[in-house]
Design an enzyme around this catalytic site. Sequence first.
Site, PDB file in Angstrom:
ATOM      1  N   ASN A   9       6.347  32.569  46.520  1.00 19.66           N
ATOM      2  CA  ASN A   9       6.210  31.779  45.182  1.00 19.66           C
ATOM      3  C   ASN A   9       6.286  33.029  43.676  1.00 19.66           C
ATOM      4  O   ASN A   9       6.255  34.201  44.382  1.00 19.66           O
ATOM      5  CB  ASN A   9       4.500  32.607  45.471  1.00 19.66           C
ATOM      6  CG  ASN A   9       3.199  32.178  43.822  1.00 19.66           C
ATOM      7  OD1 ASN A   9       4.363  32.348  42.737  1.00 19.66           O
ATOM      8  ND2 ASN A   9       2.326  32.595  43.771  1.00 19.66           N
ATOM      9  N   ARG A  68       6.120  27.272  45.657  1.00 22.88           N
ATOM     10  CA  ARG A  68       4.775  27.022  43.896  1.00 22.88           C
ATOM     11  C   ARG A  68       5.905  27.130  42.978  1.00 22.88           C
ATOM     12  O   ARG A  68       6.518  27.856  42.492  1.00 22.88           O
ATOM     13  CB  ARG A  68       4.047  28.285  44.138  1.00 22.88           C
ATOM     14  CG  ARG A  68       2.927  28.108  42.759  1.00 22.88           C
ATOM     15  CD  ARG A  68       1.690  29.497  43.203  1.00 22.88           C
ATOM     16  NE  ARG A  68       1.420  29.298  41.882  1.00 22.88           N
ATOM     17  CZ  ARG A  68       0.981  29.531  41.138  1.00 22.88           C
ATOM     18  NH1 ARG A  68       1.462  31.348  41.771  1.00 22.88           N
ATOM     19  NH2 ARG A  68       0.102  29.976  41.140  1.00 22.88           N
ATOM     20  N   HIS A 157      -3.817  26.214  38.678  1.00 22.60           N
ATOM     21  CA  HIS A 157      -4.472  26.517  39.709  1.00 22.60           C
ATOM     22  C   HIS A 157      -4.662  25.453  40.607  1.00 22.60           C
ATOM     23  O   HIS A 157      -5.564  25.454  41.227  1.00 22.60           O
ATOM     24  CB  HIS A 157      -5.579  27.965  39.374  1.00 22.60           C
ATOM     25  CG  HIS A 157      -5.190  29.181  38.595  1.00 22.60           C
ATOM     26  ND1 HIS A 157      -5.780  29.254  37.749  1.00 22.60           N
ATOM     27  CD2 HIS A 157      -3.811  30.380  39.220  1.00 22.60           C
ATOM     28  CE1 HIS A 157      -5.509  30.437  37.372  1.00 22.60           C
ATOM     29  NE2 HIS A 157      -4.529  31.219  38.155  1.00 22.60           N
ATOM     30  N   ARG A 218      -4.315  37.953  29.764  1.00 22.89           N
ATOM     31  CA  ARG A 218      -4.050  36.555  28.672  1.00 22.89           C
ATOM     32  C   ARG A 218      -5.320  36.591  28.392  1.00 22.89           C
ATOM     33  O   ARG A 218      -6.318  36.736  28.295  1.00 22.89           O
ATOM     34  CB  ARG A 218      -4.112  35.591  29.902  1.00 22.89           C
ATOM     35  CG  ARG A 218      -2.229  35.187  30.312  1.00 22.89           C
ATOM     36  CD  ARG A 218      -1.930  34.115  31.116  1.00 22.89           C
ATOM     37  NE  ARG A 218      -1.802  34.122  32.448  1.00 22.89           N
ATOM     38  CZ  ARG A 218      -1.713  34.572  33.507  1.00 22.89           C
ATOM     39  NH1 ARG A 218      -2.452  32.417  33.419  1.00 22.89           N
ATOM     40  NH2 ARG A 218      -1.645  33.837  35.124  1.00 22.89           N
ATOM     41  N   PHE A 260     -10.483  45.057  37.911  1.00 24.06           N
ATOM     42  CA  PHE A 260     -11.611  45.140  37.735  1.00 24.06           C
ATOM     43  C   PHE A 260     -12.682  46.105  38.482  1.00 24.06           C
ATOM     44  O   PHE A 260     -14.224  47.329  38.008  1.00 24.06           O
ATOM     45  CB  PHE A 260     -12.492  44.263  37.952  1.00 24.06           C
ATOM     46  CG  PHE A 260     -12.778  42.386  37.572  1.00 24.06           C
ATOM     47  CD1 PHE A 260     -11.142  42.541  36.821  1.00 24.06           C
ATOM     48  CD2 PHE A 260     -14.491  42.875  36.188  1.00 24.06           C
ATOM     49  CE1 PHE A 260     -11.894  41.467  35.125  1.00 24.06           C
ATOM     50  CE2 PHE A 260     -13.578  41.552  35.456  1.00 24.06           C
ATOM     51  CZ  PHE A 260     -12.495  41.151  34.831  1.00 24.06           C
ATOM     52  N   GLU A 361      -4.123  29.645  49.294  1.00 20.54           N
ATOM     53  CA  GLU A 361      -3.213  28.602  48.520  1.00 20.54           C
ATOM     54  C   GLU A 361      -2.259  28.464  49.372  1.00 20.54           C
ATOM     55  O   GLU A 361      -1.630  27.223  49.106  1.00 20.54           O
ATOM     56  CB  GLU A 361      -2.407  29.456  47.260  1.00 20.54           C
ATOM     57  CG  GLU A 361      -3.616  29.260  46.070  1.00 20.54           C
ATOM     58  CD  GLU A 361      -2.944  30.021  44.564  1.00 20.54           C
ATOM     59  OE1 GLU A 361      -3.899  31.070  44.759  1.00 20.54           O
ATOM     60  OE2 GLU A 361      -2.910  29.739  43.433  1.00 20.54           O
TER      61      GLU A 361
HETATM   62  P1  ADP Z   1      -3.487  37.144  41.177  1.00 18.51           P
HETATM   63  O1  ADP Z   1      -4.118  35.835  40.358  1.00 18.51           O
HETATM   64  O2  ADP Z   1      -2.404  37.580  40.947  1.00 18.51           O
HETATM   65  O3  ADP Z   1      -2.895  35.633  42.653  1.00 18.51           O
HETATM   66  P2  ADP Z   1      -5.816  37.763  42.695  1.00 18.51           P
HETATM   67  O4  ADP Z   1      -6.425  36.784  43.018  1.00 18.51           O
HETATM   68  O5  ADP Z   1      -4.528  38.864  43.758  1.00 18.51           O
HETATM   69  O6  ADP Z   1      -4.482  37.740  41.187  1.00 18.51           O
HETATM   70  O7  ADP Z   1      -6.618  39.137  42.372  1.00 18.51           O
HETATM   71  C1  ADP Z   1      -6.637  40.202  41.818  1.00 18.51           C
HETATM   72  C2  ADP Z   1      -7.494  40.574  40.725  1.00 18.51           C
HETATM   73  O8  ADP Z   1      -8.487  40.882  41.832  1.00 18.51           O
HETATM   74  C3  ADP Z   1      -7.222  42.171  41.035  1.00 18.51           C
HETATM   75  O9  ADP Z   1      -6.380  42.620  39.713  1.00 18.51           O
HETATM   76  C4  ADP Z   1      -8.799  43.390  40.622  1.00 18.51           C
HETATM   77  O10 ADP Z   1      -9.030  42.690  39.186  1.00 18.51           O
HETATM   78  C5  ADP Z   1      -9.659  42.077  41.635  1.00 18.51           C
HETATM   79  N1  ADP Z   1      -9.913  42.768  42.580  1.00 18.51           N
HETATM   80  C6  ADP Z   1      -9.823  42.983  43.854  1.00 18.51           C
HETATM   81  N2  ADP Z   1     -10.046  43.120  44.620  1.00 18.51           N
HETATM   82  C7  ADP Z   1     -11.239  43.437  44.132  1.00 18.51           C
HETATM   83  C8  ADP Z   1     -12.526  44.088  44.215  1.00 18.51           C
HETATM   84  N3  ADP Z   1     -12.694  44.634  45.680  1.00 18.51           N
HETATM   85  N4  ADP Z   1     -13.894  44.151  43.511  1.00 18.51           N
HETATM   86  C9  ADP Z   1     -13.332  44.125  42.124  1.00 18.51           C
HETATM   87  N5  ADP Z   1     -11.911  42.603  41.737  1.00 18.51           N
HETATM   88  C10 ADP Z   1     -11.426  43.598  42.593  1.00 18.51           C
END
Ligand code: ADP
Length: 375
Positions: A9, A68, A157, A218, A260, A361
């Site tokens: 990816n 991907r 997605h 975004r 987050f 994915e």
């Molecule tokens: P991507 O779109 O880059 O694949 P992910 O699905 O891996 O992203 O999501 C990443 C985001 O998930 C991080 O920026 C964070 O905001 C959130 N995140 C990851 N772990 C936690 C957690 N334990 N609690 C809250 N938010 C989380």
Amino acid sequence: MNRNVLVLNSGSSSLKYAVVDADSGDTVADGIVERIGDSEVTDHAAALQVVFDELADDMDRLVAVGHRVVHGGPDIYRPTLVDDALIAKIEQLSPLAPLHNPPALQGIEVARKALPQLPHVAVFDTAFFHDLPAAAATYAIDREVAERWDVRRYGFHGTSHQYVSEQAARFLGAPLDSLRQIVLHLGNGASASAIAGGRPVDTSMGLTPMEGLVMGTRSGDIDPGALVYLWRTAGMSVEDIEDMLNRRSGVRGLGGEIDFRILHQRIDAGDAQARQAYEVYIHRLRKYIGAYLALLGGADVITFTAGVGENDAEVRRDALTGLTALGVELDEQLNSSPDRAARRISTEASPTTVLVVPTDEELAIARACADVIEQ
Ligand code: ADP
């Protein structure tokens, strides 16, 4: 015998990889090479070399490489064996996905050169939404302009929405074609989909992966008039506007933070901007959930997935509180459980079942590759 697939990816500055056994579903190895271009990893070729070094012995047992690709445009959507003609087609689509397709192409070309003996398969993020009903896929703009420039809603997605909706059906022990589902893929990128009987009814991303929900960086939905205004009156260039919408918007643009976990800490410490970012994020999410409940005539299952969706109990709670009249009742205790596996978080009595289902994915791409090379 196992069928290990190397899944790549490629983003503009990162290369995520995984080796997945398409039959057992096991991840043999995975990782990410970051900061391509501004570290000792000078380009995608160098990044791939890092991956090869990491994988070492696992390289010998590969049967295919899966790539991907974000945008397949109007015509390409099925998982497809990569050849020169496909590369040329993806190249032609670059204007539709200027931030996403060029790095994916780079990844494909570098990997093909390095592993010429293996079949390479492109798997498109738009695939699952290819058959969106016309009413959902069509923008209400001048028909000739839309047709000439392929302006329509494609959705992204898709690999995740499809995989997660199938897993949700499996978890419930119900046939996919009997279920009305809402899938909320909340990661750095975020999108929602409404799915009836395994087929997409609507999804929140459109021509590009910018439409819809508020995301990490975004904007999601914005009045198109605002862009014209910023261009004409604020003197922002097209590049400025694109950069702002993609990189300086969303929860980072409003609250200064993309993660987050940290956003919550800031809110707890009294940061008003962080709080507002969170409130805007939740407001938009609830709007889409309501819209999709209306489109589907109610949902049998709502599923949260991806980084935020899988881990952030507060987001899930705030997205769904007060919806008892619409058939959605969260169980606070189940919602707060730190469990990592697919699980139910609604009460037994809730007419709509709410699930958390980890997305995968890479596994979905590996399986799609294995299917293609078998044909
Ligand atoms: P991507 O779109 O880059 O694949 P992910 O699905 O891996 O992203 O999501 C990443 C985001 O998930 C991080 O920026 C964070 O905001 C959130 N995140 C990851 N772990 C936690 C957690 N334990 N609690 C809250 N938010 C989380």
